[in-house]
Design an enzyme around this catalytic site. Sequence first.
Site, PDB file in Angstrom:
ATOM      1  N   LYS A 168       0.841  -1.190   0.000  1.00 41.85           N
ATOM      2  CA  LYS A 168       0.000   0.000   0.000  1.00 41.85           C
ATOM      3  C   LYS A 168       0.879   1.243   0.000  1.00 41.85           C
ATOM      4  O   LYS A 168       1.933   1.275   0.649  1.00 41.85           O
ATOM      5  CB  LYS A 168      -0.904   0.011   1.235  1.00 41.85           C
ATOM      6  CG  LYS A 168      -1.826  -1.203   1.332  1.00 41.85           C
ATOM      7  CD  LYS A 168      -2.751  -1.338   0.144  1.00 41.85           C
ATOM      8  CE  LYS A 168      -3.782  -2.436   0.342  1.00 41.85           C
ATOM      9  NZ  LYS A 168      -4.594  -2.637  -0.880  1.00 41.85           N
ATOM     10  N   ASP A 197      -0.243   0.305  -4.467  1.00 47.49           N
ATOM     11  CA  ASP A 197      -1.706   0.438  -4.485  1.00 47.49           C
ATOM     12  C   ASP A 197      -2.125   1.603  -3.589  1.00 47.49           C
ATOM     13  O   ASP A 197      -1.877   1.580  -2.378  1.00 47.49           O
ATOM     14  CB  ASP A 197      -2.323  -0.874  -3.967  1.00 47.49           C
ATOM     15  CG  ASP A 197      -3.845  -0.884  -4.029  1.00 47.49           C
ATOM     16  OD1 ASP A 197      -4.435   0.127  -4.457  1.00 47.49           O
ATOM     17  OD2 ASP A 197      -4.434  -1.911  -3.636  1.00 47.49           O
ATOM     18  N   ASN A 199      -5.377   2.778  -3.380  1.00 44.07           N
ATOM     19  CA  ASN A 199      -6.774   2.630  -2.918  1.00 44.07           C
ATOM     20  C   ASN A 199      -7.611   3.902  -3.071  1.00 44.07           C
ATOM     21  O   ASN A 199      -8.335   4.293  -2.160  1.00 44.07           O
ATOM     22  CB  ASN A 199      -6.808   2.114  -1.476  1.00 44.07           C
ATOM     23  CG  ASN A 199      -6.350   0.670  -1.389  1.00 44.07           C
ATOM     24  OD1 ASN A 199      -5.171   0.409  -1.149  1.00 44.07           O
ATOM     25  ND2 ASN A 199      -7.252  -0.272  -1.623  1.00 44.07           N
ATOM     26  N   GLU A 223      -1.693   1.193  -8.723  1.00 44.03           N
ATOM     27  CA  GLU A 223      -3.081   0.732  -8.634  1.00 44.03           C
ATOM     28  C   GLU A 223      -3.973   1.767  -7.951  1.00 44.03           C
ATOM     29  O   GLU A 223      -3.587   2.358  -6.941  1.00 44.03           O
ATOM     30  CB  GLU A 223      -3.086  -0.581  -7.842  1.00 44.03           C
ATOM     31  CG  GLU A 223      -4.459  -1.203  -7.637  1.00 44.03           C
ATOM     32  CD  GLU A 223      -4.357  -2.606  -7.043  1.00 44.03           C
ATOM     33  OE1 GLU A 223      -3.364  -3.321  -7.338  1.00 44.03           O
ATOM     34  OE2 GLU A 223      -5.239  -2.998  -6.270  1.00 44.03           O
ATOM     35  N   GLU A 249     -11.245  -2.641  -9.332  1.00 40.79           N
ATOM     36  CA  GLU A 249     -11.831  -3.428  -8.235  1.00 40.79           C
ATOM     37  C   GLU A 249     -13.066  -2.764  -7.632  1.00 40.79           C
ATOM     38  O   GLU A 249     -13.828  -3.416  -6.919  1.00 40.79           O
ATOM     39  CB  GLU A 249     -10.783  -3.705  -7.150  1.00 40.79           C
ATOM     40  CG  GLU A 249     -10.362  -2.478  -6.359  1.00 40.79           C
ATOM     41  CD  GLU A 249      -9.364  -2.803  -5.253  1.00 40.79           C
ATOM     42  OE1 GLU A 249      -8.192  -3.054  -5.579  1.00 40.79           O
ATOM     43  OE2 GLU A 249      -9.748  -2.803  -4.085  1.00 40.79           O
ATOM     44  N   HIS A 299      -8.693  -8.914  -8.875  1.00 40.03           N
ATOM     45  CA  HIS A 299      -8.688  -8.446  -7.491  1.00 40.03           C
ATOM     46  C   HIS A 299      -9.134  -9.628  -6.648  1.00 40.03           C
ATOM     47  O   HIS A 299     -10.292 -10.043  -6.710  1.00 40.03           O
ATOM     48  CB  HIS A 299      -9.649  -7.264  -7.300  1.00 40.03           C
ATOM     49  CG  HIS A 299      -9.685  -6.772  -5.879  1.00 40.03           C
ATOM     50  ND1 HIS A 299     -10.821  -6.772  -5.110  1.00 40.03           N
ATOM     51  CD2 HIS A 299      -8.691  -6.302  -5.091  1.00 40.03           C
ATOM     52  CE1 HIS A 299     -10.528  -6.306  -3.907  1.00 40.03           C
ATOM     53  NE2 HIS A 299      -9.248  -6.017  -3.865  1.00 40.03           N
ATOM     54  N   GLU A 318      -4.243 -12.368  -7.913  1.00 40.24           N
ATOM     55  CA  GLU A 318      -3.833 -11.760  -6.644  1.00 40.24           C
ATOM     56  C   GLU A 318      -3.997 -12.787  -5.534  1.00 40.24           C
ATOM     57  O   GLU A 318      -5.057 -13.386  -5.379  1.00 40.24           O
ATOM     58  CB  GLU A 318      -4.691 -10.534  -6.336  1.00 40.24           C
ATOM     59  CG  GLU A 318      -4.277  -9.867  -5.030  1.00 40.24           C
ATOM     60  CD  GLU A 318      -5.024  -8.563  -4.751  1.00 40.24           C
ATOM     61  OE1 GLU A 318      -6.139  -8.391  -5.263  1.00 40.24           O
ATOM     62  OE2 GLU A 318      -4.473  -7.725  -4.015  1.00 40.24           O
TER      63      GLU A 318
HETATM   64 MG   LIG Z   1      -6.337  -2.702  -4.590  1.00 42.96          MG
END
Ligand SMILES: [Mg+2]
Length: 347
Positions: A168, A197, A199, A223, A249, A299, A318
């Site tokens: 993340k 990622d 988010n 991402e 996702e 995802h 994933e």
């Molecule tokens: Mg993600």
Amino acid sequence: MKITVVTAEAESRRRPRPLNDALQVLDTSGACRITVTTDEGIVGRGTISFGRLDRGPAVLASLVEEILAPAIIGDDPALIRAIRDKLWRLTDYHGTAGLALLGIAGIDIALWDLLGRATGQPVWRLLGAQRDRVPAYAMVGWSNYDLTELQRICARAIEVGFRGVKMKVGAATLAEDVARIRATRAAIGDEPLLMVDANQVFGRAEALRRGRVYEELGCYWFEEPLRADDTAGLAALADALTIPIASGENNYGKRQFLPLFEGRAVDIVQPDLRRAGGVTECLEIGLLADAFNIPYASHGGGVHLHILAALPNALFLESGLATDGTAPGLIDGAYRLPEEPGFGGGG
Ligand SMILES: [Mg+2]
């Protein structure tokens, strides 16, 4: 064969230790387990998992049992697309996207499982496979891990054979993101892939500023840099950066994916089995993406192994580490396709 009973069971429990990304705290581990039974006694199962909302599985179970299930009793379970169409129309008035689509997805997964069990075949074989194994990476780098834990878990994922790790980003400062990415790279070595990622946490200017740095650091994909519905922003970012933009996702149903492809807003598409609408919908999204030459990285794992097996443009499954730090079934960085009917033990 006819559908005679549809049930949904909810379970929910607090995670002993919550997981954090840039926006959310995943404090719950829950599931709504949907079972479809036929007059011939064949049973199919589909599970919709939850990471937040402790009452979410129970609300979904009510929606499935009280609204969706009565509409499909007596239907031929092999008419999967006809059932999907009927349930879309049934839920249209209060909104098919969201919880209703999670319920439709759970029924769709259960119907594919049932079809597999009725024919004695794994679902990937019914879908028409492109490959006999699917490469996997591990999402293991949560925001709430300090540098030492981040390094340890990412190194472990590479040690057990994953081809890359995802972490993340979207910390309070870019400097903190950079320190975490550098620490992870030092722990996993030069070869494995490192995905980042965000988010959906950034606005357009900050996504561009940080994306240039992630690119410079050699990250493999960036991402969810922006809100999932900012198609124009994603397209501008994908144009400005050479690091591939991955998203999908948080998009619901294939009609939300089409503008992403037409606008070149994603370089890699990442449907979620639940939010996209199930096996049938993910398969169609994947084939649509293939026509636009856009690779597909799932995802989540589980049932998605069967879908990726069938897609010409499959890139990655994933996955992650089991609680004991292993990755059962991972061989040379890929999962082999199972031979059990339906989705096997999963679904
Ligand atoms: Mg993600």
